[in-house]
Design a protein around this motif. Structure first.
Motif, short mmCIF file in Angstrom:
data_model
loop_
_atom_site.label_atom_id
_atom_site.label_comp_id
_atom_site.label_asym_id
_atom_site.label_seq_id
_atom_site.Cartn_x
_atom_site.Cartn_y
_atom_site.Cartn_z
N THR A 228 61.16 -34.98 -19.95
CA THR A 228 59.99 -34.10 -20.29
C THR A 228 58.66 -34.56 -20.50
OG1 THR A 228 60.59 -34.77 -22.53
CG2 THR A 228 61.67 -32.93 -21.67
N ASN A 229 58.73 -36.21 -20.56
CA ASN A 229 57.27 -36.77 -20.66
C ASN A 229 57.09 -37.62 -19.71
OD1 ASN A 229 59.00 -38.56 -21.30
ND2 ASN A 229 58.26 -39.19 -23.41
N ALA A 230 57.98 -38.14 -18.78
CA ALA A 230 57.76 -39.03 -17.86
C ALA A 230 58.96 -39.05 -16.80
CB ALA A 230 57.47 -40.58 -18.44
N VAL A 231 58.62 -39.23 -15.64
CA VAL A 231 60.00 -39.39 -14.74
C VAL A 231 60.40 -40.85 -14.92
CG1 VAL A 231 60.53 -39.55 -12.39
CG2 VAL A 231 58.85 -37.90 -13.01
N ALA A 232 61.54 -41.21 -15.11
CA ALA A 232 62.47 -42.27 -15.39
C ALA A 232 61.89 -43.34 -14.27
CB ALA A 232 63.91 -42.14 -15.43
N ASP A 233 61.59 -44.48 -14.77
CA ASP A 233 61.45 -45.63 -13.89
C ASP A 233 62.52 -46.60 -13.75
OD1 ASP A 233 60.18 -47.63 -12.66
OD2 ASP A 233 58.39 -47.65 -13.96
N THR A 234 63.01 -46.62 -12.48
CA THR A 234 64.07 -47.56 -12.17
C THR A 234 63.87 -49.24 -12.55
OG1 THR A 234 63.41 -47.96 -10.10
CG2 THR A 234 65.22 -46.24 -10.50
N SER A 235 62.50 -49.51 -12.63
CA SER A 235 62.07 -50.79 -12.82
C SER A 235 62.11 -51.02 -14.68
CB SER A 235 60.75 -51.02 -12.50
OG SER A 235 59.58 -50.25 -12.75
N CYS A 236 61.98 -49.90 -15.30
CA CYS A 236 62.03 -50.13 -16.72
C CYS A 236 63.36 -49.97 -17.56
CB CYS A 236 60.85 -49.01 -17.33
SG CYS A 236 60.82 -49.13 -19.00
N GLU A 237 63.69 -50.92 -18.01
CA GLU A 237 65.13 -50.92 -18.72
C GLU A 237 65.02 -51.83 -19.77
OE1 GLU A 237 68.38 -49.44 -20.12
OE2 GLU A 237 67.74 -48.70 -18.05
N LEU A 238 64.67 -51.32 -20.94
CA LEU A 238 64.54 -52.12 -22.27
C LEU A 238 65.46 -51.74 -23.26
CD1 LEU A 238 60.59 -52.22 -22.32
CD2 LEU A 238 61.94 -54.39 -21.76
N THR A 239 66.03 -52.71 -23.88
CA THR A 239 66.64 -52.25 -25.16
C THR A 239 65.77 -52.34 -26.34
OG1 THR A 239 67.64 -54.41 -25.36
CG2 THR A 239 69.15 -53.23 -23.89
N VAL A 240 66.10 -51.79 -27.42
CA VAL A 240 65.34 -51.86 -28.52
C VAL A 240 66.36 -52.25 -29.87
CG1 VAL A 240 63.93 -50.81 -30.13
CG2 VAL A 240 63.77 -49.96 -27.84
N SER A 241 65.81 -53.49 -30.37
CA SER A 241 66.54 -53.95 -31.66
C SER A 241 65.82 -54.23 -32.77
CB SER A 241 67.08 -55.28 -31.05
OG SER A 241 67.83 -55.33 -30.05
#
Length: 588
Positions: A354-367
């Motif tokens: 809905t807000n952006a097309v998924a970027d295959t280069s962006c894969e971040l976990t959040v802790s």
């Protein structure tokens, strides 16, 4: 083949064979505030939507939450739970969203369709038999359940009279049943605080609220409006260590606890009571999620989702209390609208967000780190403005949110106070996400770190009072300079500071001269499909009149049908304020 009445999930009269399969774009599991908001958002986006709900009614838990405090941010006015739910029920009923009420979902199966896309099949059981709903996207909105005595391991006998606070709430507000006469409440979560007030109004003596932690776990406005208003004591760093009784609870043993939360020998005392209410936490209802292959976060016990609230299973989204426990229904609505819109986008345009097309280069976990108990979403897959939610594990007057990537601080928020009872929201700018990627990070850390600064509280001037405004969830800390007479009675409010809106000034003057509260309760119904009608005063009335008003209201009986907003009693106690219905009741 028989056609299906999609308004309630039952086959039409005269049908000889029930329809076994129906296709939709988005299937929402759960018809509470989360499910309805998600379904409406998906429908608005152009999707064909179905809601599966195990109860016979939409509305979920809000049907029994007859107290005010809902709608302040979403509708810009204060509503009771049934009123808040009814607004969404009316919106859903005005659409062609298919409703499968009284339908228990048995499982979710995923398979590859002929279009090389995942197709989800939701199997449910209802009065028509076993049905299957298929869709490209599923929204999990099953809500949460209460922790029970067995989960916190209270020793002692197992007599009648031990209830979760939510069950007692249902007994009183929906079933017209009295759980007991003399109650002890364990846990200062919001539902425990609210039930302390509700029990008192219904003539049940509340001996006290006992809290394991050294601070209250509920919202400050509930401590004030539910305990302080009725002189109900709150005992911190104290817990129930034994239940006493054979057939029925006769008393409980309570003990103080040390800094490790272990009972302190020699501090035990016995509190006579016939009822113990437990308000000791909520657990997301994720049995269906796990069976569908959804990964859970061990901290929230909800699904691990990305910034569009999609789980690790493509096309399955999660929102509301099944994702993480919220303190405000308004926040549930906002989050669920995002999930519904994202699910519709996935179903209709093949996975675009809905807000952006998924970027295959962006894969971040959040802790989480510091005193942050959890961080949500658990992963980020697009360089776009992302809303982070979190809770702290303990209250702190001065702390700062910091975002770290590869050990480097890439963002820092303002110093302010944090409380475990408040779910916090934090906007993570796209440039911060990009900065983390530029640093080669695979993880973003959200850390809430206490800082050494002057206390936010100041009580060294005897004419200065400080208390929280409770007119909205912001709970502004007001500093009020007052003039007392010789008896300590406030004769003049000289100044009010700390309020972010004019309502704070009005609240401070009223609170120190004539405290006002909205009264909510129930009245008996004759000839209706419900035994009780939740009602409320149309406006706040003096707190000192609540007990007198309850004595009058207990004798009322209303006849069905009745609609939300109908006047049940005019000019209550000569206040020029009416008692009005909070929900629709149809004839039996």
């Amino acid at each position: 083949m028989a056609t299906l009445d999609m308004r309630d999930g039952r086959a039409e009269t005269g049908a000889t064979e029930a329809v076994q399969t129906q296709a939709f774009d988005v299937i929402v599991i759960g018809g509470g505030p989360a499910g309805m908001a998600a379904a409406l958002a998906a429908h608005k986006a152009g999707a064909q939507v179905a809601i599966a709900e195990r109860e016979q009614h939409l509305g979920g838990i809000l049907r029994q939450c007859i107290h005010p405090g809902f709608g302040l941010s979403h509708f810009k006015q204060e509503l009771t739970g049934p009123e808040y739910a009814q607004r969404f029920i009316d919106q859903v009923r005005a659409t062609d969203i298919a409703l499968f009420l009284g339908s228990m979902v048995l499982g979710i199966d995923s398979s590859e369709s002929t279009e090389d896309a995942t197709l989800h099949t939701v199997t449910l059981m209802n009065p028509s038999g076993m049905l299957q709903l298929t869709g490209r996207a599923v929204v999990l909105a099953m809500g949460c359940r209460e922790r029970t005595r067995s989960e916190i391991k209270i020793p002692g006998s197992r007599p009648a009279g031990v209830f979760t606070a939510g069950l007692a709430q249902r007994y009183i507000n929906i079933e017209n049943l009295k759980p007991g006469s003399r109650a002890v409440i364990l846990g200062s979560g919001d539902i425990g605080l609210i039930m302390a007030r509700r029990c008192t109004l219904e003539g049940i003596s509340v001996e006290g609220v006992y809290e394991l932690m050294p601070y209250a776990n509920g919202l400050r406005r509930n401590v004030k409006n539910c305990l302080d208003d009725f002189d109900i004591p709150l005992h911190l760093s104290t817990t129930v260590t034994r239940v006493i009784g054979h057939d029925r609870v006769e008393a409980v043993e309570v003990s103080q606890v040390d800094e490790r939360l272990a009972p302190i020998p020699g501090t035990e005392r016995v509190v006579p009571c016939d009822t113990l209410l437990l308000s000791v936490g909520l657990i997301p209802e994720n049995e269906l999620s796990v069976a569908a292959g959804v990964e859970l976060d061990p901290r929230t016990r909800g699904a691990v989702v990305d910034q569009s609230l999609q789980t690790g299973v493509p096309g399955i989204f999660a929102c509301g209390n099944v994702l993480h426990v919220h303190d405000l229904a308004d926040n549930v609505t906002t989050e669920s609208e995002r999930a519904g819109a994202a699910a519709a986008a996935y179903a209709l345009v093949g996975g675009a967000e809905t807000n952006a097309v998924a970027d295959t280069s962006c894969e971040l976990t959040v802790s989480p780190a510091g005193i942050a108990g959890y961080a949500l979403p658990g992963r980020i897959t697009a360089v776009a403005l992302t809303k982070l939610n979190f809770r702290v594990r303990r209250p702190v007057d001065t702390a700062r949110v910091r975002i770290l990537a590869n050990g480097e601080e890439v963002f820092a928020g303002k110093v302010r106070a944090f409380k475990p009872s408040v779910m916090e929201s934090f906007p993570l700018p796209a440039k911060v996400i990009q900065r983390a990627l530029d640093l080669g990070a695979s993880e973003i850390v959200l850390s809430v770190d206490p800082v050494e600064e002057a206390s936010l509280m100041s009580t060294n001037v005897t004419e200065t009072l400080q208390f929280n405004c409770t007119t909205c969830p912001s709970e502004c800390l007001l500093t009020v300079e007052v003039e007392h007479d010789a008896n300590g009675t406030v004769v003049e409010v000289r100044s009010v500071t700390g309020n972010n809106c004019p309502r704070g000034d009005t609240f401070a003057h009223q609170e120190l001269t004539c405290p006002m509260r909205v009264l909510t309760t129930t009245v008996a119904v004759s000839g209706g499909d419900e035994a009780l009608l939740p009602v409320r005063t149309a406006e706040a009335i003096p707190l000192e009149l609540h007990a007198q008003a309850m004595n009058l209201i207990r004798g009322l009986v209303v006849n069905a049908p009745i609609r939300m907003g109908d006047v049940v009693l005019e000019d209550l106690l000569d206040t020029n304020i009416d008692l009005v219905a909070s929900m629709d009741i149809d004839p039996a």
